[in-house]
Structures are given as C-alpha cells and as structure tokens.
Design an enzyme around this catalytic site. Structure first.
Site, PDB file in Angstrom:
ATOM      1  N   LYS A 131      41.420  40.586  38.458  1.00 20.68           N
ATOM      2  CA  LYS A 131      42.132  39.306  38.623  1.00 20.68           C
ATOM      3  C   LYS A 131      43.581  39.359  38.126  1.00 20.68           C
ATOM      4  O   LYS A 131      44.450  38.688  38.670  1.00 20.68           O
ATOM      5  CB  LYS A 131      41.393  38.188  37.882  1.00 20.68           C
ATOM      6  CG  LYS A 131      40.016  37.878  38.461  1.00 20.68           C
ATOM      7  CD  LYS A 131      39.417  36.687  37.727  1.00 20.68           C
ATOM      8  CE  LYS A 131      37.964  36.502  38.071  1.00 20.68           C
ATOM      9  NZ  LYS A 131      37.416  35.274  37.484  1.00 20.68           N
ATOM     10  N   ASP A 170      39.096  29.304  40.036  1.00 20.52           N
ATOM     11  CA  ASP A 170      38.187  29.117  38.889  1.00 20.52           C
ATOM     12  C   ASP A 170      38.614  27.862  38.123  1.00 20.52           C
ATOM     13  O   ASP A 170      37.768  27.096  37.658  1.00 20.52           O
ATOM     14  CB  ASP A 170      38.246  30.311  37.934  1.00 20.52           C
ATOM     15  CG  ASP A 170      37.602  31.557  38.527  1.00 20.52           C
ATOM     16  OD1 ASP A 170      36.735  31.421  39.402  1.00 20.52           O
ATOM     17  OD2 ASP A 170      37.982  32.667  38.095  1.00 20.52           O
TER      18      ASP A 170
END
Ligand code: ATR
Length: 270
Positions: free
Chosen positions: A68, A104
C-alpha cells in the site's frame, strides 16, 4: 457486447481474499463488463505489476499488505486522504492518469455516517489503526487517543497523525463514547477468546467498533453489548471499502444488501 475489462488485487500473501467473489458478483449484478482476478505478488516482483497495470492496461486494482505504501509512490496522483495516511489501497484511471485512493478510510467511516462522538479511543498502532485515526479526524471527532501494547509505536503514529498517545495501562480509565479495536485480538485463531480491553472498560454509553470481522461477533463486541453499548462489526468496513472502489472503477453503485449478504455468508462458512 463491450470488451471485458480486467480488475486485480495484489498483495503478499493474499490468502482467501473475499474481494474477487464480491466484485465479480457485483459486475454480474450491474452488467458492468469486468472480471476481477487475484494476483499474489512476491515483494521483489511488485514493480512488474505496476508496469503491467499501465501496459495492459488493467482497469482498476486493489492493493493490500505489503504494497500500500509503494502504491502511493507509483501513482500519477492521489487523494488527500491517501496522502495523509501515506498509503493507497485502490488504483483507478481518470483521463489517462493512474490515481490512488484509500477506501479503507472511506469504508471505516461509512457505518459512522451522521453520528457524532466526543471522544474516541483507538486500540492498536498498525495499518488498521492508521485508517481509523485518519477517518475519525476526517469526521471531526474532537478527541482521538491511541493506545498500543508497544507504546513507542503509539507515540510515533500519534505524533505523525496529530492525535494523543496513551500508555496501554491507561486505556481502561480513558472515558470515550467510541472505542475501536484495531488490534488483532479476537480474530479467529489463537487469540479469538481475547479482547484488547477488560469487560469493565465499557462504562456509560457508547459504540464499540471492531475492525476484526472474522468472527463477526468478537469478544470485544460481546463484552460491549453485555454492558449496553452499541456494536459495529468490521464486516461493514470491508464491504464499504469495496463499494467505494467499485464506484471509482465503474461509476455504478455496488448493490448494498446483496453485498452484505454475500460477505456474511462467506464469513460464516469460514
Ligand atoms: P494491522 O496493520 O492489520 O493493524 P499489525 O500491524 O500487525 O496489523 O498490528 C497489529 C496490532 O495488534 C498491533 O497494534 C499490535 O500491538 P504491538 O504493536 O504491541 O505489536 C496489536 N496486538 C497484537 N497482539 C496483541 C496482544 N496480545 N496484546 C495487545 N495488542 C496486540
């Protein structure tokens, strides 16, 4: 019929990700001509994935641990939230540019929409805690504190994100109306029976939010419910991060009820 578009998830290890089943189901439901595939990647091969993303091109992708942070470096632009959190979990195209978002954070906030909290405690200092703190700050929660077993990690993350750091021993005495479990305690497996706080932590009224979603009802949530607190399972965060990615890729809404039903059924079968 329009040509099929390829979507992907990369991570290492990928394990039994629910993302392919969820997105492929949603492509079928909405009639979007997409196919979503899992690409487990060795860390040393990750640059090759980003090259493939641009060359093929892959129409959209999810990025998970441990890529990420690297994904933020690879994109042509990123949202303010993705920059703030320092990580990208969703790649999408706009006008020929590869862009990064962090759904997220969006997924974490979704079940809290329209709610107000005075004081929030986030337990843990990993990637999940990072998404929770940024989400709570985005929502304008006036006081956000972070407690972690390893205090140095809490201090480092709190300093980076601009929230309070609490010693692990201080968590029980911290008065809050939102408590978030962002540790791995309670997850199916060796630590399933454990909670990051004792049952006596849940005083007054509040909402307990567990980022863990296997099982759906963790020890943390069961203790909170017994004390009269509201509870929120991490399944919603998982579904909502996917719905946000789907909207960026297709401009369409992933049907909500069906998505929750699919994820609940898949989790129950685990
Ligand atoms: P993620 O990125 O998914 O949040 P992680 O980085 O592995 O996962 O973080 C796991 C979190 O659970 C950490 O905050 C960890 O605390 P430490 O930083 O002290 O390791 C926390 N955790 C794991 N086991 C724990 C335990 N037995 N008691 C308390 N916290 C625990």
């Amino acid at each position: 019929m329009p040509a099929e578009k390829l979507y992907a998830i990369i991570g290492h290890p990928l394990g039994h990700s629910l993302s392919p089943a969820l997105h492929n189901w949603a492509f079928g439901e909405t009639g979007h001509p997409g196919v979503y595939m899992a690409f487990p990647q060795e860390p040393e091969k990750v640059a090759g994935f980003f090259a493939a993303m641009r060359a093929l091109p892959i129409a959209g992708a999810n990025v998970t641990i441990p890529f990420k942070v690297e994904a933020l470096r690879q994109v042509d632009g990123a949202s303010a939230v993705a920059k703030r959190i320092g990580a990208v979990n969703t790649l999408y195209w706009r006008d020929g540019r590869l862009l990064g978002e962090n759904t997220d954070v969006i997924g974490f906030m979704a079940p809290l929409q329209g709610r107000r909290f005075a004081s929030a405690l986030v337990l843990g200092a990993g990637g999940a805690a990072r998404a929770a703190v940024v989400g709570l700050q985005e929502m304008g929660v006036p006081r956000v504190a972070l407690a972690n077993r390893t205090f140095a990690k809490a201090e480092r993350l709190a300093a980076e994100l601009g929230c309070e750091a609490l010693a692990w021993e201080e968590r029980e005495g911290f008065a809050c109306d939102l408590a978030v479990n962002a540790t791995s305690l309670g997850m199916k497996g060796a630590r399933e029976a454990e909670s990051p706080v004792p049952a006596s932590f849940f005083k007054g009224a509040g909402l307990a939010y567990d980022i863990v979603y296997t099982p759906e009802r963790t020890r943390f949530l069961a203790d909170a419910a017994s004390a009269g607190w509201e509870t929120q399972s991490g399944a919603a965060m998982f579904v909502e991060q996917a719905r946000a990615a789907f909207a960026l890729w297709t401009g369409l809404e992933m049907p909500k009820e069906g998505a929750y039903a699919l994820v609940r059924e898949a989790l129950a079968a685990r």
